[in-house]
Design an enzyme around this catalytic site. Structure first.
Site, PDB file in Angstrom:
ATOM      1  CB  ILE A  36      -0.838  -0.159   1.227  1.00 18.11           C
ATOM      2  CG1 ILE A  36      -1.811  -1.123   1.104  1.00 18.11           C
ATOM      3  CG2 ILE A  36      -1.908   1.470   1.290  1.00 18.11           C
ATOM      4  CD1 ILE A  36      -2.904  -1.210   2.387  1.00 18.11           C
ATOM      5  N   PRO A  37       0.858   2.065  -1.060  1.00 20.33           N
ATOM      6  CG  PRO A  37       0.761   2.819  -3.493  1.00 20.33           C
ATOM      7  CD  PRO A  37       0.122   1.660  -2.424  1.00 20.33           C
ATOM      8  CB  CYS A  38       1.529   5.119   2.897  1.00 20.15           C
ATOM      9  SG  CYS A  38       2.907   4.161   3.677  1.00 20.15           S
ATOM     10  CG  HIS A  39       6.313   4.958  -1.012  1.00 18.85           C
ATOM     11  ND1 HIS A  39       5.544   3.877  -1.070  1.00 18.85           N
ATOM     12  CD2 HIS A  39       6.690   5.118  -2.435  1.00 18.85           C
ATOM     13  CE1 HIS A  39       5.428   3.273  -2.174  1.00 18.85           C
ATOM     14  NE2 HIS A  39       6.267   3.917  -3.073  1.00 18.85           N
TER      15      HIS A  39
END
Length: 189
Positions: A148-151
């Site tokens: 889950i690409p929170c970056h």
């Protein structure tokens, strides 16, 4: 929010493994059961030992890794080596997240590698333009960063914002450089 199991109900066991990537040892934990689902993903700590210590509190070290988890590991290795991957098919137990966080995480998954959004843009895409801070809080508790690409979510001024995974903002910047969303004078990856 997760509910307590019924008295006769048993929770699935959690297993983990460490694996090498282009940026160091990562860890992945999954719930066992009918179909394994990702429980946690950890980016590299300062050492392999530190990464393993973080993982041991989640469950038992795996003897065998289920095929769906092996597929996610292979994708993570390729992704971190700059062969960018789509993780939307990763086996995630969406029911474990409260509804707002689930919506935030699913919206983040729709942001392609190499692109970013601000917390406000993500909130607006959810139909809740005043919820930028709540979006940030949800992303700050994301248990499976990279997948889950929170970056890929930045502050309103285009600055990095926060990142709660190991390595903090340096790791966030590294991931964005790998994905081509940022350039660096000292691009060592």
């Amino acid at each position: 929010m997760l509910e307590a199991p019924m008295p006769n109900e048993t929770l699935p066991a959690v297993e983990y493994t460490l694996f090498e990537t282009a940026i160091g040892p990562c860890g992945i934990a999954w719930q066992t059961g009918e179909a394994p689902v990702i429980h946690a993903f950890h980016l590299p700590e300062a050492s392999e030992h530190a990464t393993e210590e973080r993982m041991t509190c989640l469950g038992a070290k795996a003897v065998a890794i289920p095929a769906p988890i092996e597929a996610v590991i292979a994708k993570a290795r390729r992704h971190l080596a700059r062969d960018l991957q789509d993780f939307r098919d990763a086996p995630i137990d969406w029911d474990r997240f409260e509804p707002f966080s689930r919506r935030v995480y699913q919206a983040a998954l729709d942001i392609p590698p190499g692109q970013t959004r601000t917390y406000g843009q993500l909130a607006k895409s959810l139909g809740e333009p005043q919820a930028a801070q709540a979006v940030g809080q949800s992303l700050g508790s994301n248990p499976i960063p990279l997948i889950i690409p929170c970056h890929r979510i930045l502050a309103a001024d285009g600055k990095m914002g926060g990142f709660s995974a190991p390595g903090g903002l340096a790791t966030k910047e590294k991931l964005l450089i790998i994905e081509g969303a940022l350039s660096s004078l000292f691009d060592e990856f």
